[in-house]
Design an enzyme around this catalytic site. Structure first.
Site, short mmCIF file in Angstrom:
data_model
loop_
_atom_site.label_atom_id
_atom_site.label_comp_id
_atom_site.label_asym_id
_atom_site.label_seq_id
_atom_site.Cartn_x
_atom_site.Cartn_y
_atom_site.Cartn_z
N GLU A 285 0.80 -1.22 0.00
CA GLU A 285 0.00 0.00 0.00
C GLU A 285 0.84 1.27 0.00
O GLU A 285 0.53 2.22 -0.71
CB GLU A 285 -0.95 0.00 1.20
CG GLU A 285 -2.18 -0.90 1.03
CD GLU A 285 -1.86 -2.37 1.22
OE1 GLU A 285 -2.70 -3.21 0.87
OE2 GLU A 285 -0.76 -2.67 1.73
N HIS B 216 -10.39 -5.72 10.48
CA HIS B 216 -11.00 -5.35 9.20
C HIS B 216 -12.31 -4.59 9.39
O HIS B 216 -13.14 -4.57 8.49
CB HIS B 216 -11.23 -6.60 8.34
CG HIS B 216 -9.98 -7.19 7.79
ND1 HIS B 216 -9.08 -7.88 8.56
CD2 HIS B 216 -9.48 -7.18 6.54
CE1 HIS B 216 -8.08 -8.28 7.82
NE2 HIS B 216 -8.29 -7.88 6.59
#
Length: 330
Positions: free
Chosen positions: A60, A129
């Protein structure tokens, strides 16, 4: 007006911006062959090719940094971070680079970077998450943050973000992708950061954003059956925040409830409540109240997960308490 799912509105926005401007390109994990985490880039690889729809490695910070560099050179990258939880790995590129380069260069480098992030509490994705990181991003001068709650806003705010010369984060709630709504693709869009009144009311003001707008509207329907009229304001943007509609509403209702899914301590709602308390002090019949997520990691078990975030019942209870504490008839 065309009826679309939320993800379809985002897909349409990307397609139209890519068709109009050859400098717009997509990059991220699985945005090409897999069509994105929630189908948002579906069909775009076949239409625009690998040069403009680029699948990246699982890194990322690297591909977000690539987007920063591309924006400095005048391109208009749209970065998809698969989930906001992975954005923690990209904070160096977002905070140290995207947010600061335009300022540190004295405006010599624009930063036409759009970063899309699915997030929020979905369904049993576990603590790692299910995070809401708007509080982290709001604390960074130089970043702008959009929180579209409807397909209409998803379509127009994404298009406006891509055209902007500022770094803009688009926070998309994972439970909104398959919600349907009307989208006017030929309408004049609202200003990108404007807040809107979703439902008028006289007894109290509820200020919400993202999926909590839906919860607030459902609560307002239930409260109306009891004779309590709750005005619902959708912020649509967390940085900057459009304060004027909020101030005008609180000036009429004299009561304010801030509704957010994020944890209560040091969240977006804390900033909203603090600023409104400063600006609306003499309007208020009672201190501003907050209804928010619990201050703990999100459990995996479905019943426990649901208990950690606001729902219609909790919102109604908060609204009733606020109206009764401030001495209004119910």
């Amino acid at each position: 007006m065309t009826e679309m799912l939320y993800w379809q509105a985002l897909n349409r926005a990307l397609d139209e911006e890519m068709a109009q401007d050859g400098n717009v390109f997509l990059l991220g994990e699985d945005v090409g062959l897999y069509s994105g985490t929630y189908r948002v880039s579906e069909g775009l690889l076949a239409k625009y090719g690998e040069w403009r729809v680029r699948d990246t490695p699982i890194s990322e910070n690297s591909f977000t940094g690539l987007g920063v560099g591309a924006a400095m050179l005048g391109l208009r990258p749209v970065v998809e971070i698969m989930t906001i939880n992975f954005a923690l790995l990209a904070l160096d590129a977002l905070i140290n680079m995207a947010a600061k380069i335009p300022f540190m260069s004295g405006g010599q480098f624009a930063m036409g970077l759009t970063v899309r992030m699915p997030g929020g509490v979905a369904k049993q994705l576990g603590a790692q998450h299910s995070q809401r990181l708007e509080h982290t991003l709001m604390n960074v001068p130089g970043l702008r943050i959009l929180v579209p709650a409807t397909p209409q806003d998803a379509y127009w705010q994404l298009r406006q973000a891509i055209r902007s010369d500022d770094p803009i984060i688009v926070l998309e709630h994972e439970l909104l992708y398959f919600h349907k709504g009307e989208v006017a693709t030929n309408a004049t869009p609202l200003p990108i950061h404007a807040a809107v009144v979703r439902r008028p009311g006289r007894d109290l003001t509820c200020i919400a954003y993202s999926r909590m707008v839906e919860v607030a509207l459902a609560a307002a329907e239930e409260l109306a059956r009891e004779g309590i009229e709750m005005e619902v304001i959708d912020l649509r943007s967390l940085s900057p925040i459009d304060w004027e509609p909020c101030i005008q509403s609180v000036g009429r209702t004299h009561r304010a409830l801030v509704l957010e899914e994020d944890c209560r301590f040091a969240g977006a709602g804390a900033e909203i409540a603090a600023t409104l308390q400063e600006r609306c002090f003499y309007f208020l019949d009672h201190p501003i109240q907050r209804t928010a997520g619990l201050d703990l990691p999100t459990p995996f078990a479905a019943e426990l997960e649901a208990a950690t975030i606001p729902n219609v019942e909790r919102t109604c209870r908060s609204a009733r308490d606020l109206v009764q504490m401030s001495g209004a008839p119910v």
